[in-house]
Design a protein around this motif. Structure first.
Motif, PDB file in Angstrom:
ATOM      1  N   ALA A 137      13.846  10.712 138.212  1.00 32.17           N
ATOM      2  CA  ALA A 137      14.105  10.683 139.654  1.00 32.17           C
ATOM      3  C   ALA A 137      13.071   9.896 140.432  1.00 32.17           C
ATOM      4  O   ALA A 137      13.015   9.976 141.641  1.00 32.17           O
ATOM      5  N   GLY A 138      12.264   9.119 139.757  1.00 34.90           N
ATOM      6  CA  GLY A 138      11.195   8.399 140.443  1.00 34.90           C
ATOM      7  C   GLY A 138      11.648   7.094 141.065  1.00 34.90           C
ATOM      8  O   GLY A 138      12.816   6.725 141.028  1.00 34.90           O
ATOM      9  N   ASP A 139      10.685   6.420 141.634  1.00 38.65           N
ATOM     10  CA  ASP A 139      10.914   5.122 142.269  1.00 38.65           C
ATOM     11  C   ASP A 139      11.087   4.068 141.175  1.00 38.65           C
ATOM     12  O   ASP A 139      10.169   3.809 140.398  1.00 38.65           O
ATOM     13  N   TRP A 140      12.265   3.434 141.125  1.00 40.08           N
ATOM     14  CA  TRP A 140      12.560   2.509 140.023  1.00 40.08           C
ATOM     15  C   TRP A 140      11.620   1.305 140.029  1.00 40.08           C
ATOM     16  O   TRP A 140      11.352   0.711 138.989  1.00 40.08           O
ATOM     17  N   GLN A 141      11.098   0.949 141.204  1.00 40.77           N
ATOM     18  CA  GLN A 141      10.217  -0.213 141.252  1.00 40.77           C
ATOM     19  C   GLN A 141       8.865   0.062 140.596  1.00 40.77           C
ATOM     20  O   GLN A 141       8.107  -0.858 140.301  1.00 40.77           O
ATOM     21  N   THR A 142       8.545   1.321 140.380  1.00 37.25           N
ATOM     22  CA  THR A 142       7.290   1.668 139.701  1.00 37.25           C
ATOM     23  C   THR A 142       7.583   2.290 138.339  1.00 37.25           C
ATOM     24  O   THR A 142       6.800   3.095 137.841  1.00 37.25           O
ATOM     25  N   ALA A 143       8.701   1.908 137.748  1.00 29.17           N
ATOM     26  CA  ALA A 143       9.097   2.481 136.463  1.00 29.17           C
ATOM     27  C   ALA A 143       8.049   2.249 135.382  1.00 29.17           C
ATOM     28  O   ALA A 143       7.791   3.127 134.555  1.00 29.17           O
ATOM     29  N   ALA A 144       7.449   1.067 135.366  1.00 30.79           N
ATOM     30  CA  ALA A 144       6.448   0.775 134.338  1.00 30.79           C
ATOM     31  C   ALA A 144       5.241   1.695 134.474  1.00 30.79           C
ATOM     32  O   ALA A 144       4.713   2.201 133.482  1.00 30.79           O
ATOM     33  N   HIS A 145       4.781   1.936 135.711  1.00 27.74           N
ATOM     34  CA  HIS A 145       3.651   2.838 135.920  1.00 27.74           C
ATOM     35  C   HIS A 145       3.991   4.243 135.435  1.00 27.74           C
ATOM     36  O   HIS A 145       3.162   4.912 134.795  1.00 27.74           O
ATOM     37  N   LEU A 146       5.198   4.693 135.737  1.00 30.07           N
ATOM     38  CA  LEU A 146       5.613   6.017 135.298  1.00 30.07           C
ATOM     39  C   LEU A 146       5.677   6.104 133.782  1.00 30.07           C
ATOM     40  O   LEU A 146       5.239   7.093 133.179  1.00 30.07           O
ATOM     41  N   SER A 147       6.226   5.075 133.159  1.00 28.40           N
ATOM     42  CA  SER A 147       6.362   5.094 131.700  1.00 28.40           C
ATOM     43  C   SER A 147       4.994   5.119 131.018  1.00 28.40           C
ATOM     44  O   SER A 147       4.790   5.861 130.050  1.00 28.40           O
ATOM     45  N   VAL A 148       4.062   4.323 131.518  1.00 26.21           N
ATOM     46  CA  VAL A 148       2.722   4.295 130.919  1.00 26.21           C
ATOM     47  C   VAL A 148       2.023   5.637 131.119  1.00 26.21           C
ATOM     48  O   VAL A 148       1.393   6.170 130.195  1.00 26.21           O
ATOM     49  N   LEU A 149       2.110   6.188 132.342  1.00 25.56           N
ATOM     50  CA  LEU A 149       1.528   7.512 132.579  1.00 25.56           C
ATOM     51  C   LEU A 149       2.136   8.539 131.628  1.00 25.56           C
ATOM     52  O   LEU A 149       1.416   9.313 130.978  1.00 25.56           O
ATOM     53  N   HIS A 150       3.448   8.553 131.545  1.00 21.25           N
ATOM     54  CA  HIS A 150       4.137   9.528 130.703  1.00 21.25           C
ATOM     55  C   HIS A 150       3.730   9.355 129.242  1.00 21.25           C
ATOM     56  O   HIS A 150       3.503  10.333 128.524  1.00 21.25           O
ATOM     57  N   ALA A 151       3.617   8.113 128.799  1.00 23.28           N
ATOM     58  CA  ALA A 151       3.205   7.856 127.418  1.00 23.28           C
ATOM     59  C   ALA A 151       1.803   8.424 127.167  1.00 23.28           C
ATOM     60  O   ALA A 151       1.553   9.055 126.133  1.00 23.28           O
ATOM     61  N   ARG A 152       0.897   8.228 128.101  1.00 19.65           N
ATOM     62  CA  ARG A 152      -0.472   8.727 127.934  1.00 19.65           C
ATOM     63  C   ARG A 152      -0.511  10.244 127.899  1.00 19.65           C
ATOM     64  O   ARG A 152      -1.252  10.846 127.107  1.00 19.65           O
ATOM     65  N   LEU A 153       0.269  10.877 128.773  1.00 18.07           N
ATOM     66  CA  LEU A 153       0.249  12.334 128.809  1.00 18.07           C
ATOM     67  C   LEU A 153       0.900  12.930 127.563  1.00 18.07           C
ATOM     68  O   LEU A 153       0.432  13.945 127.037  1.00 18.07           O
ATOM     69  N   GLU A 154       1.985  12.314 127.111  1.00 14.27           N
ATOM     70  CA  GLU A 154       2.610  12.794 125.869  1.00 14.27           C
ATOM     71  C   GLU A 154       1.652  12.610 124.687  1.00 14.27           C
ATOM     72  O   GLU A 154       1.567  13.461 123.790  1.00 14.27           O
ATOM     73  N   TYR A 155       0.925  11.508 124.682  1.00 10.47           N
ATOM     74  CA  TYR A 155      -0.060  11.273 123.624  1.00 10.47           C
ATOM     75  C   TYR A 155      -1.153  12.339 123.686  1.00 10.47           C
ATOM     76  O   TYR A 155      -1.553  12.902 122.652  1.00 10.47           O
ATOM     77  N   ALA A 156      -1.638  12.634 124.893  1.00  8.22           N
ATOM     78  CA  ALA A 156      -2.678  13.660 125.036  1.00  8.22           C
ATOM     79  C   ALA A 156      -2.189  15.008 124.531  1.00  8.22           C
ATOM     80  O   ALA A 156      -2.954  15.787 123.950  1.00  8.22           O
ATOM     81  N   ALA A 157      -0.891  15.282 124.740  1.00  8.56           N
ATOM     82  CA  ALA A 157      -0.309  16.553 124.304  1.00  8.56           C
ATOM     83  C   ALA A 157       0.080  16.531 122.832  1.00  8.56           C
ATOM     84  O   ALA A 157       0.620  17.521 122.327  1.00  8.56           O
ATOM     85  N   GLY A 158      -0.164  15.406 122.147  1.00  9.13           N
ATOM     86  CA  GLY A 158       0.131  15.312 120.721  1.00  9.13           C
ATOM     87  C   GLY A 158       1.562  14.990 120.381  1.00  9.13           C
ATOM     88  O   GLY A 158       1.946  15.034 119.210  1.00  9.13           O
ATOM     89  N   ASN A 159       2.366  14.658 121.381  1.00  8.03           N
ATOM     90  CA  ASN A 159       3.774  14.335 121.139  1.00  8.03           C
ATOM     91  C   ASN A 159       3.895  12.837 120.847  1.00  8.03           C
ATOM     92  O   ASN A 159       4.255  12.034 121.722  1.00  8.03           O
ATOM     93  N   LEU A 160       3.592  12.449 119.629  1.00  9.84           N
ATOM     94  CA  LEU A 160       3.462  11.029 119.310  1.00  9.84           C
ATOM     95  C   LEU A 160       4.780  10.291 119.410  1.00  9.84           C
ATOM     96  O   LEU A 160       4.816   9.142 119.878  1.00  9.84           O
ATOM     97  N   ASP A 161       5.879  10.888 118.981  1.00 13.77           N
ATOM     98  CA  ASP A 161       7.177  10.205 119.048  1.00 13.77           C
ATOM     99  C   ASP A 161       7.561   9.918 120.491  1.00 13.77           C
ATOM    100  O   ASP A 161       8.019   8.814 120.819  1.00 13.77           O
ATOM    101  N   LEU A 162       7.390  10.923 121.369  1.00 16.45           N
ATOM    102  CA  LEU A 162       7.720  10.725 122.781  1.00 16.45           C
ATOM    103  C   LEU A 162       6.775   9.717 123.427  1.00 16.45           C
ATOM    104  O   LEU A 162       7.194   8.898 124.253  1.00 16.45           O
ATOM    105  N   GLU A 193       5.297   7.211 121.963  1.00 18.35           N
ATOM    106  CA  GLU A 193       5.703   5.882 121.502  1.00 18.35           C
ATOM    107  C   GLU A 193       6.946   5.409 122.250  1.00 18.35           C
ATOM    108  O   GLU A 193       7.019   4.248 122.691  1.00 18.35           O
ATOM    109  N   LYS A 194       7.901   6.294 122.408  1.00 23.35           N
ATOM    110  CA  LYS A 194       9.137   5.934 123.110  1.00 23.35           C
ATOM    111  C   LYS A 194       8.850   5.494 124.541  1.00 23.35           C
ATOM    112  O   LYS A 194       9.376   4.481 125.014  1.00 23.35           O
ATOM    113  N   GLU A 195       7.994   6.245 125.246  1.00 22.81           N
ATOM    114  CA  GLU A 195       7.713   5.915 126.637  1.00 22.81           C
ATOM    115  C   GLU A 195       6.872   4.650 126.762  1.00 22.81           C
ATOM    116  O   GLU A 195       7.058   3.864 127.693  1.00 22.81           O
ATOM    117  N   ALA A 196       5.945   4.445 125.833  1.00 27.47           N
ATOM    118  CA  ALA A 196       5.148   3.215 125.882  1.00 27.47           C
ATOM    119  C   ALA A 196       6.036   1.998 125.676  1.00 27.47           C
ATOM    120  O   ALA A 196       5.873   0.967 126.350  1.00 27.47           O
TER     121      ALA A 196
END
Length: 908
Positions: A613-638, A640-643
Motif C-alpha cells: 500500500a505504499g507510494d509506488w514512486q518510492t518502491a525501490a526504497h521500500l523494497s531495499v528496506l524490506h530486504a534489509r529487515l527480512e535479512y536482519a530477521a533471518g528470513n533469507l528467502d524473503l 533475497e526476493k525483496e532485494a
C-alpha cells in the motif's frame, strides 16, 4: 465462424506459440497491421483453436476512450467468463490501488499467477494501440512476472512506432520470447475466397473485377459485398443489388473487426493514422446514407463527431430531440450496417465506417459540433476530462476558456491517469501565448503533473527551459515562479540524489518559499547550517519538516538511531504541501531506525504493510528496506526476493541509486549460502563484502578490513563482532544503546570469560536477530569446548547449527559442523553442508585457499609453512591439491589466477 482466408502462415505461427505455451514456454505475440487487414479475424481464429485445445481464454478489446479510465482496456479480460482471472473481491482490492500502479501491477500478477497455476491460458487484447496507460504498464509487469506459466499473450495493434506495442516488446523481450507478425494485404485469390464464402456462390466476373480494386483489404471486400464500398473500376456496382442492407454483419471475422471494435474518435493523444480513406468507401457510405431518414442521417453524422463511442441521450440532447424520437432513426442506422448497439454505448460497426461518415461532414460543422459537445458535457456535469478531447478539437491559441478546461481536466485525471493528465496539461500550455503570464502558471502545472506521472527528466528539462528565457516562455520569471518550480522538483531530486545547491536560491521570493529553499540547503549540506540551529528561526511548517529530516539524516549517519527516529516522526507530522518530502521515504528512514533501536518486529510488520500500500514512486526504497529487515530477521528467502524486486523497480523507474544496497543484501545471502562466486559478482567495489570474501577464502588478515564497515551496512553489528572491534562496538553503544549493540559489545569484551560470554549470548537471544544469536552461540560454544566443558560447548554449538541450518545459512553452519565433528560429535545426519565442488576455487578447502593466497603473494613452501605453523611438506601436499583443482601447472599460473579473482590482491 467463417473460414480464415489467406492467413495460414500467420495462424500457423500463433498455433506454434500456443504449443510452446502448453509445454511451459510463455511468450508474447504481437500482430500489427493497418485497419481493415484482418487483425481481429486472425485473433478470433487463434482463440477458436486455443479453446479447442483446452486453453483458458481471456480476451478484451481496447477502446479509444480508455485513456481516461485506469485499467479499462484490460479489465474485460480479467473479469470475463464463469471463472474469471480475477474474482470480484480481488478486483475491488485492485481498484483501491489505481493511484499506485506498481503495487497494483504486482498484486494483479500475484492474483493471476495463482489463478493460472497449472492452467494453460491465452490472454488476448485487440486494438492495443488504444490501451490506457495503466493497462500498458500492467502488461509489462504481468508478462515479466508470469514468464514461467503456460501462457501466451496475444495483442493486435496498428503500426505505431514507439507506441504501446513497441514499448511492451522492448520491456519484456529479455524475459519472454516475442513473436511479431505483420499483416500485409491479402492476395487476390484470398479476397475472392472471402467473397465466395459470403455470397455462398461463385464470384461473377464483374464482381471479381471490383474485388481487384480493394487492394487486398478484407474489410473493403466485405463492404463491397454489403454495398457500403463502391469500387470505381466498375461504376454502378452491378450484381450487388440483391444484397440486403444489413449484409455487412456477415463475415465479421474475415472483415477483420467484430462489432465490438472501437472506431476512431477524438483523442487526448494523436491517433494512429489510418492512411487515406478509399474514395469508394466514402461514396458507398454516402450512398447508403441517402436511403436513411433525415433524423437518421443527422444522428449518424453527429455520432461520428462524438467519437469512438457515444450515448444516445447525449446525441439526442445535442440534436434537441427526445430520445424516444431517435429510436427509429437509430434502428435505421443499425439496419444499414453503420452503427451497432453495445448496450451501455453505441458504436460504429468499424472505425473506417466512422471515418468515412466523418469525411462527409464539413470541417466547419465538425468544429461547431465539437464546441457544442464540449459545452454540453461540461454543463451536464460529466467532467472536464470527458470534454477535453472536444475542447482540443476546437481550441485556438489564446483561448483562455479552453486552457481553463484543460487545466481542470488534468487535475481530474492526475490521481488515476497521470500519463494522460501530462498530455492534457501540455496541450493547455501550448494554447497560451509565450508572453502571457498565464503561461507561467500553466507551466508550473506542467512540472507538477509530469512529476506525478514520474516523468522526472521531462519535468526537469521543461523547468529549466521555463526559467531560462527560452522560446518556451518570454514572460517575467518572478522570484516566486522560480522558487515554486524548484520546490516542485526538489523532493524528487533529493530522493534520487540529483539535488543541486545552486538551484535552491530565489532572492526576493515570498518568505515561506524562501524558508523552504533554505531548509533544502540544510538537508543537502547540514554542515553549512546545523539543523538544530536553524529550527528556532523557521516559521513555515514545511520548512521545519525538511529541517527535521536533515536532523534525522545526520543522526542516522552517526548511528544515533533513537534520536533519528524521533526526528523522522516529527518530519512526518506536517501535512503535505509544495516542497514536502515524500512521506514514504521519511517512513522508510523511520523504520530503519526503529529496527536498529530494538523495534525490529514492529518495523518489519509495518514494512510488509507498506509493500502492498505504499507510494509506488518510492518502491525501490521500500523494497531495499524490506530486504534489509527480512535479512536482519533471518528470513533469507524473503530478503533475497525483496532485494531482487528492488533491482527490478530501479530498472523500471530508471533510478539506480540504491543498486549497491540491494547488491549488499544479495551478496551477504550468497556468502551465507556458501556461494562465494555469486557474492563476488555482486560485491563490486564494496570493501566490506570483499573483506568477508577474503576471510571465506582463508585470508585471516582481512579481518582488520572489517573495522572500516560503514554505519549503513546491513547488520553492521554482526560484522563488528567478527572483527572483534570492541572499541567500535563501545562507540555504537554510547550513541545507540540497543540490546543488540550492548550484547555484541559484551560478547567481544568478555574475551574468554565464560560467564560473560554466556550472559551476552543470552542477552542476544532477545533481539529477534537469529544470525547474530547464532554468531554469539558459535563463539560461546567454542570457548566452552576449549575450556573443557564438552557438554555445554556441544549443546551451544548444536543450537547454533540448528538455527543456521533452518535459515539456510549453510556456510557458517558448515564451519560449526566441522568443529563438532572434530570434537567427536556423531549425528545420524549432517544436512547443513552441501557436497563440495570437485573443481574450481569452491573446491578448495580453507587451508588450501590459505596456501594458494600465500603462494600468490610470493611465499615459498618454507615461508608459507612458517606463516601457517605447519610443515613445508604439508604445504607441498596442499599446493599439489590446489594445482589439480584449479587446473594450473605452476606458481605463475596460480598467481595470475588469484590476481584475476581478487583484483586488488586479497591482503591489500
Amino acid at each position: 465462424m467463417q473460414p480464415l482466408r489467406g492467413r495460414s502462415e500467420e495462424l500457423g505461427r500463433l498455433l506454434e506459440a500456443l504449443r510452446e505455451a502448453e509445454h511451459g514456454t510463455a511468450s508474447l505475440a504481437v500482430v500489427s497491421g493497418e485497419p481493415g487487414l484482418g487483425k481481429s479475424a486472425l485473433l478470433a481464429a487463434a482463440v477458436e483453436q486455443a479453446e479447442r485445445q483446452g486453453f483458458l481464454v481471456a480476451q478484451a478489446t481496447a477502446q479509444q476512450t480508455d485513456d481516461i479510465s485506469p485499467l479499462s482496456s484490460l479489465a474485460p479480460a480479467l473479469r470475463a467468463g464463469r471463472e474469471p482471472l480475477i474474482d470480484t473481491e480481488h478486483f475491488m482490492e485492485l481498484a483501491a490501488l489505481n493511484t499506485q500502479p506498481l503495487w497494483l501491477a504486482e498484486r494483479l500478477a500475484a492474483f493471476v499467477g495463482r489463478r493460472l497455476d497449472g492452467v494453460k491460458a491465452l490472454v488476448v487484447l485487440d486494438d492495443a494501440q488504444w490501451s490506457d496507460p495503466l493497462t500498458a504498464f500492467s502488461l509489462r509487469v504481468l508478462i515479466a512476472r508470469l514468464a514461467s506459466h503456460q501462457l501466451l499473450w496475444l495483442i493486435a495493434t496498428r503500426p505505431a512506432p514507439g507506441g504501446v506495442a513497441d514499448q511492451l516488446v522492448n520491456a519484456v523481450q529479455t524475459q519472454v520470447p516475442v513473436h511479431t507478425i505483420e499483416l500485409g494485404p491479402l492476395s487476390a485469390e484470398a479476397i475472392q475466397d472471402i467473397a465466395k464464402d459470403r455470397l455462398n456462390r461463385p464470384v461473377e466476373s464483374g464482381l471479381a473485377l471490383q474485388l481487384a480494386g480493394v487492394q487486398g483489404s478484407p474489410f473493403l471486400a466485405e463492404q463491397l459485398i454489403a454495398g457500403l464500398y463502391l469500387d470505381n473500376t466498375t461504376p454502378g456496382a452491378p450484381g450487388l443489388e440483391h444484397t440486403a442492407p444489413g449484409a455487412s454483419s456477415l463475415g465479421s471475422a474475415a472483415a477483420g473487426t467484430p462489432a465490438s471494435v472501437t472506431p476512431v474518435g477524438p483523442l487526448l493523444t494523436a491517433p494512429a493514422s489510418t492512411g487515406p480513406l478509399p474514395p469508394g468507401l466514402v461514396e458507398g457510405v454516402r450512398r447508403r446514407s441517402t436511403g436513411l431518414s433525415e433524423n437518421a442521417r443527422t444522428l449518424v453524422r453527429t455520432a461520428a463527431v462524438f467519437g469512438s463511442e457515444f450515448r444516445l441521450e447525449d446525441v439526442a440532447a445535442l440534436m434537441s430531440e427526445p430520445v424516444a424520437k431517435l429510436a427509429t432513426a437509430l434502428d435505421e442506422a443499425i439496419h444499414a450496417g453503420l452503427l451497432t448497439d453495445a448496450g451501455s454505448a453505441l458504436r460504429f460497426q468499424h472505425e473506417l465506417l466512422r471515418s468515412a461518415t466523418l469525411a462527409d461532414v464539413p470541417p466547419s460543422a465538425q468544429r461547431a459540433l465539437h464546441g457544442a459537445i464540449a459545452a454540453q458535457l461540461i454543463a451536464a456535469g460529466r467532467g472536464a476530462a470527458v470534454a477535453a478531447p472536444h475542447v482540443l478539437a476546437v481550441a485556438q491559441p489564446g483561448d483562455t476558456a479552453a486552457v481553463s478546461t484543460l487545466r481542470q481536466a488534468a487535475q481530474e485525471l492526475i490521481a488515476t491517469m497521470s500519463t494522460t493528465a501530462a498530455e492534457v496539461i501540455q496541450h493547455a500550455f501550448e494554447l497560451t501565448a509565450v508572453d502571457d503570464p498565464l503561461r507561467a502558471e500553466v507551466g508550473v502545472d506542467v512540472v507538477a503533473v509530469l512529476l506525478a506521472a514520474y516523468q522526472y527528466d521531462r519535468a526537469a528539462a521543461f523547468a529549466d527551459d521555463l526559467l531560462s528565457g527560452t522560446a518556451l516562455y518570454h514572460g517575467p520569471v518572478t522570484p516566486d515562479l522560480r522558487a515554486t518550480v524548484r520546490l516542485h522538483l526538489a523532493p524528487r531530486q533529493w530522493v534520487t540524489g540529483r539535488l543541486q545547491r545552486q538551484d535552491l536560491f530565489a532572492p526576493g521570493a515570498a518568505p515561506h518559499l524562501t524558508e523552504r529553499l533554505t531548509a533544502y540547503r540544510t538537508l543537502l549540506a547540514p554542515d553549512e547550517v546545523a539543523p538544530t540551529e536553524l529550527l528556532p528561526r523557521l516559521t513555515d511548517p514545511v520548512a521545519r519538516a525538511i529541517v527535521h529530516t536533515a536532523a534525522a539524516e545526520a543522526a542516522r549517519a552517526a548511528g544515533r538511531y533513537a534520536t533519528a527516529r524521533d526526528y523522522y516522526v516529527k518530519a512526518r507530522e506536517t501535512p503535505s504541501d509544495l516542497g514536502s518530502l515524500p512521506d514514504t521515504v521519511l517512513e522508510v528512514g523511520e523504520l530503519y531506525c526503529r529496527a536498529e533501536a530494538d523495534e525490529l518486529p514492529a518495523a518489519l510488520q509495518r514494512s510488509r504493510e507498506l509493500m502492498t500500500a505504499g507510494d509506488w514512486q518510492t518502491a525501490a526504497h521500500l523494497s531495499v528496506l524490506h530486504a534489509r529487515l527480512e535479512y536482519a530477521a533471518g528470513n533469507l528467502d524473503l530478503a533475497e526476493k525483496e532485494a531482487k524486486a528492488g533491482l527490478w523497480w530501479m530498472k523500471d523507474l530508471h533510478d539506480t541509486a540504491l543498486v549497491p544496497a540491494s547488491h549488499q543484501v544479495l551478496a551477504l545471502i550468497a556468502l551465507l549460502r556458501n556461494q562465494p562466486t555469486k557474492a563476488r559478482e555482486l560485491a563490486g567495489t564494496d570493501s566490506t563484502i570483499n573483506a568477508l570474501l577474503a576471510l571465506a577464502d582463508g585470508d585471516d588478515k582481512a579481518v582488520t578490513r572489517l573495522r572500516d564497515v560503514p554505519h549503513e551496512f546491513p547488520e553492521r553489528i554482526d560484522v563488528l563482532v567478527r572483527a572483534d572491534a570492541e572499541d567500535l562496538l563501545a562507540a555504537q553503544v554510547a550513541v545507540s544503546p540497543s540490546v543488540a549493540a550492548l550484547g555484541a559489545h559484551e560478547l567481544v569484551a568478555a574475551g574468554n570469560d565464560l560467564k560473560r560470554l554466556a550472559a551476552a549470548t543470552e542477552q542476544l537471544r532477545t533481539t529477534g536477530r537469529p544470525l547474530l544469536r547464532a554468531l554469539a552461540a558459535d563463539r560461546y560454544g567454542r570457548a566452552e569446548l576449549e575450556s573443557g566443558d564438552r557438554a555445554t560447548g556441544v549443546a551451544t554449538l548444536e543450537e547454533a547449527l540448528d538455527t543456521l541450518t533452518k535459515l539456510g545459512a549453510t556456510a557458517p553452519a558448515g564451519r560449526i559442523q566441522a568443529v563438532l565433528q572434530a570434537a567427536g560429535v556423531r549425528r545420524r545426519r549432517w544436512a547443513a553442508v552441501p557436497a563440495r565442488a570437485e573443481a574450481g576455487w569452491e573446491a578448495l578447502t580453507p587451508m588450501e585457499r590459505r596456501v594458494a593466497l600465500l603462494v600468490a603473494e610470493g611465499h615459498t613452501n618454507r615461508s608459507a609453512a612458517e606463516e601457517l605453523v605447519i610443515s613445508a611438506s604439508t604445504v607441498g601436499t596442499h599446493l599439489r591439491s590446489v594445482f589439480g583443482k584449479l587446473e594450473v601447472n605452476s606458481r605463475v599460473q596460480l598467481t595470475r589466477l588469484v590476481l584475476e579473482r581478487f583484483a586488488p590482491p586479497p591482503n591489500a
